[in-house]
Design a protein around this motif. Sequence first.
Motif, PDB file in Angstrom:
ATOM      1  N   LEU A 281     -20.714  -0.101  -4.145  1.00 56.33           N
ATOM      2  CA  LEU A 281     -20.191  -0.104  -5.553  1.00 56.33           C
ATOM      3  C   LEU A 281     -19.921   1.365  -6.051  1.00 56.33           C
ATOM      4  CD1 LEU A 281     -22.452  -2.974  -6.789  1.00 56.33           C
ATOM      5  CD2 LEU A 281     -20.082  -3.007  -6.211  1.00 56.33           C
ATOM      6  N   LEU A 282     -20.860   2.422  -5.529  1.00 50.88           N
ATOM      7  CA  LEU A 282     -20.887   3.582  -5.856  1.00 50.88           C
ATOM      8  C   LEU A 282     -19.536   4.363  -5.419  1.00 50.88           C
ATOM      9  CD1 LEU A 282     -24.460   5.365  -5.343  1.00 50.88           C
ATOM     10  CD2 LEU A 282     -23.620   4.349  -7.557  1.00 50.88           C
ATOM     11  N   LEU A 283     -19.115   4.038  -4.295  1.00 49.27           N
ATOM     12  CA  LEU A 283     -17.785   4.204  -3.844  1.00 49.27           C
ATOM     13  C   LEU A 283     -16.475   3.890  -4.599  1.00 49.27           C
ATOM     14  CD1 LEU A 283     -18.410   4.172  -0.096  1.00 49.27           C
ATOM     15  CD2 LEU A 283     -18.062   6.280  -1.265  1.00 49.27           C
ATOM     16  N   ARG A 284     -16.926   2.629  -4.965  1.00 48.94           N
ATOM     17  CA  ARG A 284     -15.603   1.996  -5.903  1.00 48.94           C
ATOM     18  C   ARG A 284     -15.796   2.697  -7.208  1.00 48.94           C
ATOM     19  NH1 ARG A 284     -13.874  -3.314  -5.804  1.00 48.94           N
ATOM     20  NH2 ARG A 284     -14.165  -3.227  -3.705  1.00 48.94           N
ATOM     21  N   MET A 285     -16.704   3.022  -7.594  1.00 49.33           N
ATOM     22  CA  MET A 285     -16.614   3.668  -9.011  1.00 49.33           C
ATOM     23  C   MET A 285     -16.115   5.106  -8.635  1.00 49.33           C
ATOM     24  SD  MET A 285     -20.415   2.701 -10.415  1.00 49.33           S
ATOM     25  CE  MET A 285     -20.343   3.778 -11.967  1.00 49.33           C
ATOM     26  N   LEU A 286     -16.388   5.759  -7.709  1.00 48.85           N
ATOM     27  CA  LEU A 286     -15.941   7.100  -7.530  1.00 48.85           C
ATOM     28  C   LEU A 286     -14.599   7.185  -7.477  1.00 48.85           C
ATOM     29  CD1 LEU A 286     -16.358  10.037  -6.765  1.00 48.85           C
ATOM     30  CD2 LEU A 286     -16.426   9.233  -4.305  1.00 48.85           C
ATOM     31  N   TYR A 287     -13.707   6.177  -6.804  1.00 46.24           N
ATOM     32  CA  TYR A 287     -12.537   6.132  -6.728  1.00 46.24           C
ATOM     33  C   TYR A 287     -11.604   5.426  -7.481  1.00 46.24           C
ATOM     34  CZ  TYR A 287     -12.424   9.218  -2.416  1.00 46.24           C
ATOM     35  OH  TYR A 287     -12.691  10.358  -1.830  1.00 46.24           O
ATOM     36  N   ASP A 288     -12.480   4.885  -8.721  1.00 43.62           N
ATOM     37  CA  ASP A 288     -11.702   3.865  -9.645  1.00 43.62           C
ATOM     38  C   ASP A 288     -10.613   4.995 -10.357  1.00 43.62           C
ATOM     39  OD1 ASP A 288     -11.313   2.706 -12.646  1.00 43.62           O
ATOM     40  OD2 ASP A 288     -12.494   1.145 -11.616  1.00 43.62           O
ATOM     41  N   PRO A 289      -9.404   4.599 -10.729  1.00 46.22           N
ATOM     42  CA  PRO A 289      -8.493   5.428 -11.226  1.00 46.22           C
ATOM     43  C   PRO A 289      -8.734   5.855 -12.623  1.00 46.22           C
ATOM     44  CG  PRO A 289      -7.532   3.213 -10.887  1.00 46.22           C
ATOM     45  CD  PRO A 289      -8.879   3.197 -10.150  1.00 46.22           C
ATOM     46  N   ARG A 290      -9.538   5.058 -13.244  1.00 50.85           N
ATOM     47  CA  ARG A 290     -10.145   5.608 -14.741  1.00 50.85           C
ATOM     48  C   ARG A 290     -10.888   6.767 -14.572  1.00 50.85           C
ATOM     49  NH1 ARG A 290     -11.825  -0.396 -16.252  1.00 50.85           N
ATOM     50  NH2 ARG A 290     -12.456  -0.392 -13.881  1.00 50.85           N
ATOM     51  N   LEU A 291     -11.372   7.036 -13.736  1.00 49.56           N
ATOM     52  CA  LEU A 291     -12.205   8.269 -13.537  1.00 49.56           C
ATOM     53  C   LEU A 291     -11.218   9.309 -12.771  1.00 49.56           C
ATOM     54  CD1 LEU A 291     -15.590   7.011 -12.565  1.00 49.56           C
ATOM     55  CD2 LEU A 291     -14.936   7.963 -14.640  1.00 49.56           C
ATOM     56  N   LYS A 292     -11.272  10.608 -13.332  1.00 49.15           N
ATOM     57  CA  LYS A 292     -10.287  11.539 -12.807  1.00 49.15           C
ATOM     58  C   LYS A 292     -11.144  12.562 -12.101  1.00 49.15           C
ATOM     59  CE  LYS A 292      -7.131   9.172 -15.023  1.00 49.15           C
ATOM     60  NZ  LYS A 292      -6.191   8.328 -14.309  1.00 49.15           N
ATOM     61  N   GLN A 293     -10.555  13.413 -11.461  1.00 48.53           N
ATOM     62  CA  GLN A 293     -10.927  14.480 -10.726  1.00 48.53           C
ATOM     63  C   GLN A 293     -11.238  15.528 -11.732  1.00 48.53           C
ATOM     64  OE1 GLN A 293      -8.151  15.687  -7.749  1.00 48.53           O
ATOM     65  NE2 GLN A 293      -8.859  14.578  -5.756  1.00 48.53           N
ATOM     66  N   GLY A 294     -12.212  16.350 -11.616  1.00 48.69           N
ATOM     67  CA  GLY A 294     -12.488  17.349 -12.561  1.00 48.69           C
ATOM     68  C   GLY A 294     -13.140  16.781 -13.977  1.00 48.69           C
ATOM     69  N   MET A 295     -13.520  15.569 -14.057  1.00 45.98           N
ATOM     70  CA  MET A 295     -14.388  15.261 -15.189  1.00 45.98           C
ATOM     71  C   MET A 295     -15.691  15.553 -14.976  1.00 45.98           C
ATOM     72  SD  MET A 295     -13.393  11.108 -16.112  1.00 45.98           S
ATOM     73  CE  MET A 295     -11.903  10.638 -17.137  1.00 45.98           C
ATOM     74  N   SER A 296     -16.188  16.029 -16.352  1.00 43.85           N
ATOM     75  CA  SER A 296     -17.763  16.216 -16.437  1.00 43.85           C
ATOM     76  C   SER A 296     -18.800  15.196 -16.269  1.00 43.85           C
ATOM     77  CB  SER A 296     -17.981  17.025 -17.599  1.00 43.85           C
ATOM     78  OG  SER A 296     -17.915  16.395 -18.709  1.00 43.85           O
ATOM     79  N   ALA A 297     -19.956  15.026 -16.155  1.00 48.94           N
ATOM     80  CA  ALA A 297     -20.758  13.915 -16.158  1.00 48.94           C
ATOM     81  C   ALA A 297     -20.692  13.317 -17.496  1.00 48.94           C
ATOM     82  CB  ALA A 297     -22.085  14.344 -15.891  1.00 48.94           C
ATOM     83  N   GLU A 298     -20.752  13.988 -18.638  1.00 53.08           N
ATOM     84  CA  GLU A 298     -20.547  13.564 -19.918  1.00 53.08           C
ATOM     85  C   GLU A 298     -19.036  12.903 -19.989  1.00 53.08           C
ATOM     86  OE1 GLU A 298     -21.444  16.616 -19.066  1.00 53.08           O
ATOM     87  OE2 GLU A 298     -23.435  16.451 -19.509  1.00 53.08           O
TER      88      GLU A 298
END
Length: 327
Positions: free
Chosen positions: A292-309
């Motif tokens: 599930l963590l891997l699915r979250m990591l590669y979810d297209p809604r999350l973008k490279q370069g985003m901060s944790a916040e």
Amino acid sequence: MSEIRFSRSAGKAARWASCVAAVALLSACDLLNPVDPVPIPPSRPASLVPAAVVVPQRSVQSETLRRYYAQVQSDLQTRGLLRTDGGGPDTPFDAEDLVRNFEAIAFFDEYARGTGISQRGGGAGLLRRWSGPVRIGMEFGASIMDDQEQKDRGSLNSYAGRLARATQHPISVGGNGANFHVLFMSEDDRDELRMLLRRLVPNASQQTLNIFTNLPRSIHCLVVAFSEGDNPQDYTKAVALVRAEHPDLVRLSCIHEEVAQGLGLANDSPQARPSIFNDDDEFALLTNHDELLLRMLYDPRLKQGMSAEQARPIARIVARELMGQSL
């Protein structure tokens, strides 16, 4: 280039009994048809003679490591660690646990950048992962026996398919143009390892090369991910090292953890459970929680370069969807 951090025939007996019944009958026995001698088979052509299996002679250092890691695996299993069940009723987790663990594992580094493996990671970074296809290649040192190589190849082939399903990202093994290299090497392959690293990552720093070739015994395996170009959060190459001295389960555990970390889950967290991203060694193999963590990591809604916040509110939505909870 920026760097991130295993039956006789009964008829014949009866005929001999009739011969010893009386001396007068001995001549009759001599008249029995003699048994033809067993023919001697012709020699095999040299091309058909199986080659002798050559077992490489291990150095004292490699044999010492082999015994040490066998004891490590035995001790961990005796304590109920290195579980392969993936968790169960004793390891519940919810969406909030996923969000917390995702943030700790995806935005932080196990080791501080530029310090080798001597210092723990520092503050939160930015979201990093692969944008292009991941093509896994395997390299085996000269000390690795053929049967062990086949076993390792099978393990990694199977695992790559699981990772592709979990991430919904193109991950494959073999073919041309490998960019994620998994090296199976022993202490006796150190010179070979140096030459291989110079070929695979010619721009790697000397410090990075030294990490691989002078790995302390306490570090069971290692992965370093690299980014090239203008986006340091975009992984384009990775190299993982799995010690050949490991017994089967620890060896498989290294494959699972290092390849998954090389995809972008770079840190460990003492709160992550059930998970391989935890230094407690409770779990040996990737768990459902980790998928599930891997699915979250590669979810297209999350973008490279985003901060944790920036990622946190989106990660919370994704986690709730994955856990089947209403928003």
